[in-house]
Design an enzyme around this catalytic site. Sequence first.
Site, PDB file in Angstrom:
ATOM      1  N   ASP A 178      -4.657   6.626   4.176  1.00 38.06           N
ATOM      2  CA  ASP A 178      -4.212   6.516   2.792  1.00 38.06           C
ATOM      3  C   ASP A 178      -2.753   6.105   2.858  1.00 38.06           C
ATOM      4  O   ASP A 178      -1.889   6.895   3.262  1.00 38.06           O
ATOM      5  CB  ASP A 178      -4.375   7.852   2.063  1.00 38.06           C
ATOM      6  CG  ASP A 178      -4.007   7.755   0.591  1.00 38.06           C
ATOM      7  OD1 ASP A 178      -3.270   6.825   0.208  1.00 38.06           O
ATOM      8  OD2 ASP A 178      -4.441   8.632  -0.188  1.00 38.06           O
ATOM      9  N   TYR A 183      -0.111  -4.752 -14.309  1.00 41.98           N
ATOM     10  CA  TYR A 183      -0.565  -5.764 -13.357  1.00 41.98           C
ATOM     11  C   TYR A 183       0.555  -6.768 -13.104  1.00 41.98           C
ATOM     12  O   TYR A 183       0.816  -7.162 -11.962  1.00 41.98           O
ATOM     13  CB  TYR A 183      -1.801  -6.473 -13.904  1.00 41.98           C
ATOM     14  CG  TYR A 183      -2.498  -7.363 -12.895  1.00 41.98           C
ATOM     15  CD1 TYR A 183      -3.405  -6.833 -11.987  1.00 41.98           C
ATOM     16  CD2 TYR A 183      -2.263  -8.740 -12.864  1.00 41.98           C
ATOM     17  CE1 TYR A 183      -4.061  -7.636 -11.067  1.00 41.98           C
ATOM     18  CE2 TYR A 183      -2.911  -9.551 -11.944  1.00 41.98           C
ATOM     19  CZ  TYR A 183      -3.803  -8.995 -11.039  1.00 41.98           C
ATOM     20  OH  TYR A 183      -4.440  -9.794 -10.129  1.00 41.98           O
ATOM     21  N   LYS A 208       2.234  -7.462  -9.361  1.00 37.02           N
ATOM     22  CA  LYS A 208       2.146  -8.731  -8.650  1.00 37.02           C
ATOM     23  C   LYS A 208       3.509  -9.414  -8.526  1.00 37.02           C
ATOM     24  O   LYS A 208       3.784 -10.111  -7.540  1.00 37.02           O
ATOM     25  CB  LYS A 208       1.133  -9.640  -9.335  1.00 37.02           C
ATOM     26  CG  LYS A 208      -0.278  -9.054  -9.360  1.00 37.02           C
ATOM     27  CD  LYS A 208      -0.727  -8.556  -7.983  1.00 37.02           C
ATOM     28  CE  LYS A 208      -2.100  -7.935  -7.990  1.00 37.02           C
ATOM     29  NZ  LYS A 208      -2.523  -7.435  -6.666  1.00 37.02           N
TER      30      LYS A 208
END
Length: 304
Positions: free
Chosen positions: A74, A174, A178
């Site tokens: 993880d 988002y 990005k």
Amino acid sequence: MTKPLIGKVALVAGATRGAGRQIAVQLGAAGATVYATGRSSRAGRSELDRPETIEETAELVTAAGGTGIPVRVDHLVPDEVRDLVARIDAEQGRLDVLVNDVWGADPLITWEKPVWEQPLDAGFRTLRLAVDTHVITSHFALPLLIRHPGGLVVEIGDGTKAYNDENYRLSVFYDLAKTSVNRLAFDWAHELRPYGATAVALTPGWIRSEAMLEHFGVTEANWRDGAAKDPHFLISETPAFVGRAVAALAADPDRARWSGRSVSAGELAQVYGFTDVDGSQPDAFRYISEVVDAGRPADVTGYR
């Protein structure tokens, strides 16, 4: 078939499926030893609850001609990442390629909604998965990578800097994720330059991941039938395409020319000459800019 990466060691963080899986496989096809990490293992699935596992990825790497080593990690847990890098050091004594591809946040995104209609917990979890994982992994892995000159870091995102700077990416979270990934490559390039290492931000185009094929109700064998749902799907590419882009970068002795830059797999294909599995060279972000965003009818002529 030449194997220019024999003797090289790679860590692909987030190699369970999609782009990460094929990046690992294509590095293996070039001869590399690849540590494939992720949370989905035969011992248990992540919260995405998908069937793909890191063990499958490692087996594909080995079948392609490399050495695949699965490690369940993880990447939000610093101790787990520290232990991973210590293991690579103990077993290999070097790290030549680091690919930061951890994501896994698609189910958390509320698409095309303003920030006041976004659930904050899911949004901040998105940023943790997309950005914090990359920073944590780099924090522990880069000291090993710079031990030998010539190392390569690849930040995998969605959209080149040029495209993302001019376009809203469907959700504030988002968009931030990005945009941040591209900036991280710029930052790593600055920090790594004195050590002779390179960092690049790389984006695939419209990738036919396992989940994307399911969404369109197709398989890789009949993927073109997905155009009935969205005609622009014909510009899509397999995950192997971006995998071959990473392998080409890793094998290029002049890779430093790309350091700090943000590029697409389609751009690199024009430089290095690699193709997708069907022999085409899809240039998705040029297509998106010139056809999709311009409102033109779907036509991939001249774009793949």
